[in-house]
Design a protein around this motif. Sequence first.
Motif, PDB file in Angstrom:
ATOM      1  N   VAL A  17      -5.339   0.488  17.766  1.00 50.49           N
ATOM      2  CA  VAL A  17      -4.492  -0.198  16.797  1.00 50.49           C
ATOM      3  C   VAL A  17      -3.869  -1.428  17.437  1.00 50.49           C
ATOM      4  CG1 VAL A  17      -3.966   1.934  15.550  1.00 50.49           C
ATOM      5  CG2 VAL A  17      -2.424   1.149  17.356  1.00 50.49           C
ATOM      6  N   TRP A  62      -2.178  -2.369  12.466  1.00 52.62           N
ATOM      7  CA  TRP A  62      -3.552  -2.437  11.956  1.00 52.62           C
ATOM      8  C   TRP A  62      -4.471  -1.508  12.745  1.00 52.62           C
ATOM      9  CZ3 TRP A  62      -5.233  -5.428   7.827  1.00 52.62           C
ATOM     10  CH2 TRP A  62      -4.282  -6.310   7.298  1.00 52.62           C
ATOM     11  N   ASP A  63      -5.308  -0.778  12.024  1.00 52.32           N
ATOM     12  CA  ASP A  63      -6.385   0.001  12.611  1.00 52.32           C
ATOM     13  C   ASP A  63      -7.520  -0.982  12.918  1.00 52.32           C
ATOM     14  OD1 ASP A  63      -8.865   1.475  12.830  1.00 52.32           O
ATOM     15  OD2 ASP A  63      -7.825   3.212  12.005  1.00 52.32           O
ATOM     16  N   GLU A  85     -11.211   0.172  11.630  1.00 57.17           N
ATOM     17  CA  GLU A  85     -11.446   0.128  10.191  1.00 57.17           C
ATOM     18  C   GLU A  85     -10.991  -1.177   9.551  1.00 57.17           C
ATOM     19  OE1 GLU A  85      -9.847   3.508   8.226  1.00 57.17           O
ATOM     20  OE2 GLU A  85     -11.057   4.945   9.344  1.00 57.17           O
ATOM     21  N   ARG A 131      -7.923  -2.040   8.611  1.00 57.16           N
ATOM     22  CA  ARG A 131      -6.959  -1.840   7.530  1.00 57.16           C
ATOM     23  C   ARG A 131      -5.540  -1.692   8.087  1.00 57.16           C
ATOM     24  NH1 ARG A 131      -5.516   3.576   6.631  1.00 57.16           N
ATOM     25  NH2 ARG A 131      -6.607   5.043   8.024  1.00 57.16           N
ATOM     26  N   GLU A 132      -4.591  -2.107   7.284  1.00 54.20           N
ATOM     27  CA  GLU A 132      -3.193  -1.971   7.661  1.00 54.20           C
ATOM     28  C   GLU A 132      -2.760  -0.529   7.437  1.00 54.20           C
ATOM     29  OE1 GLU A 132       0.313  -4.981   6.990  1.00 54.20           O
ATOM     30  OE2 GLU A 132       0.111  -3.707   5.214  1.00 54.20           O
ATOM     31  N   ILE A 133      -2.099   0.065   8.444  1.00 53.79           N
ATOM     32  CA  ILE A 133      -1.721   1.472   8.328  1.00 53.79           C
ATOM     33  C   ILE A 133      -0.208   1.687   8.322  1.00 53.79           C
ATOM     34  CG2 ILE A 133      -3.865   2.333   9.314  1.00 53.79           C
ATOM     35  CD1 ILE A 133      -2.427   2.661  11.988  1.00 53.79           C
TER      36      ILE A 133
END
Length: 353
Positions: A247, A259-260, A263, A265-267
């Motif tokens: 991350v 962010w991951d 992937e 994507r924002e987590i």
Amino acid sequence: MNADDNAGKDSMTANFVEVWRTPVADEPNAMVRAVASVESAGRAVAVAVAETTLGVWDLASGQRLVRSTIPDAQEDSTLVSLTIGRLDGNPIAVTADFGGRIQASDVASGEPLGEPVAELHGRPQAVVAAGGLLLVGRGAGATSSVYEVPVADGAVEVWDIAARQRTGWLPHDGYTDSIAVTEYHGRMVAVAGSIHSPQPLLDPDDYESHLTAWDAATGESIRAPIHLPDDSPAGPLAAGVLAGRPVAVVVGRGGLRVWDLAEGREIATVACPGRIEAITWGETAAGPVVLVGGGDIRPDGRNWLRMWDPRDWRPIAETSTGSGRISSCAVAPDGSAIVPWAGHIQLLRPEKS
């Protein structure tokens, strides 16, 4: 995940308490520009740079172990950055000065390890070690005041510290603003924050910010670049591993965005008011922590330091050490924080509840 509810419970957050504080350099107006933490000769130590001085202290006692002067063979030799690498299994301190001279030194003795790793003829934007490799971001495109946001294709340079040679590039679009590294499944993952503007003269506000991640050793991209939202300009960033995935923690409007990297994507988002100057991911005996420093740029403004547990973004501790800004910070193995204070380095420990 929105972590603002946890991050906003200031009344439940402990204070940091000072354990020790000590000057770094002899010059009366010396400013500590960067700090770090590492294990050397079987004990945890703090490392800091001020002017042309590199210092090392025992974390437990605050005793100075090393005071070394980095050779200043050119003008603009004030040390401005510090990163910890490894050669033959031993920790090394890699410093960069205003003039772009990058030098590796032995942490245990403070002795420079031969000739400079590189002479860049200009201050690099970011210098981060990844084991025996050095990742250097110098930006790309125009840098005059006409171009408010630099343009063109950029790259992170990869240097072999021992060989003192540039061995490759990690390509991306735009201007390299920051670099972070983390170890993931036995390999070093490098992530860079960058800014790209297709028409800086016509519309300087038309820019995009990206996160790009690679295998630092092979240059292989982890995935396509991550386009950050408009309110997440490239800036200080940190990288780590959370729930088994790499991350990145970056600046967003009103705080932090997580962010991951695998992937894209924002987590999580985390409330963190104020101007953010430094973000550090640390691994402690109790688990990972994220330490963030910043402050008010006004002469009468106050700095601040905040720490979270990134597993649930529970706030751990916070404090203000005085006026100005905290532009560098590091995490000790026991979860203490190492920060500069004018010409001093200090160790702060979260107060036990």
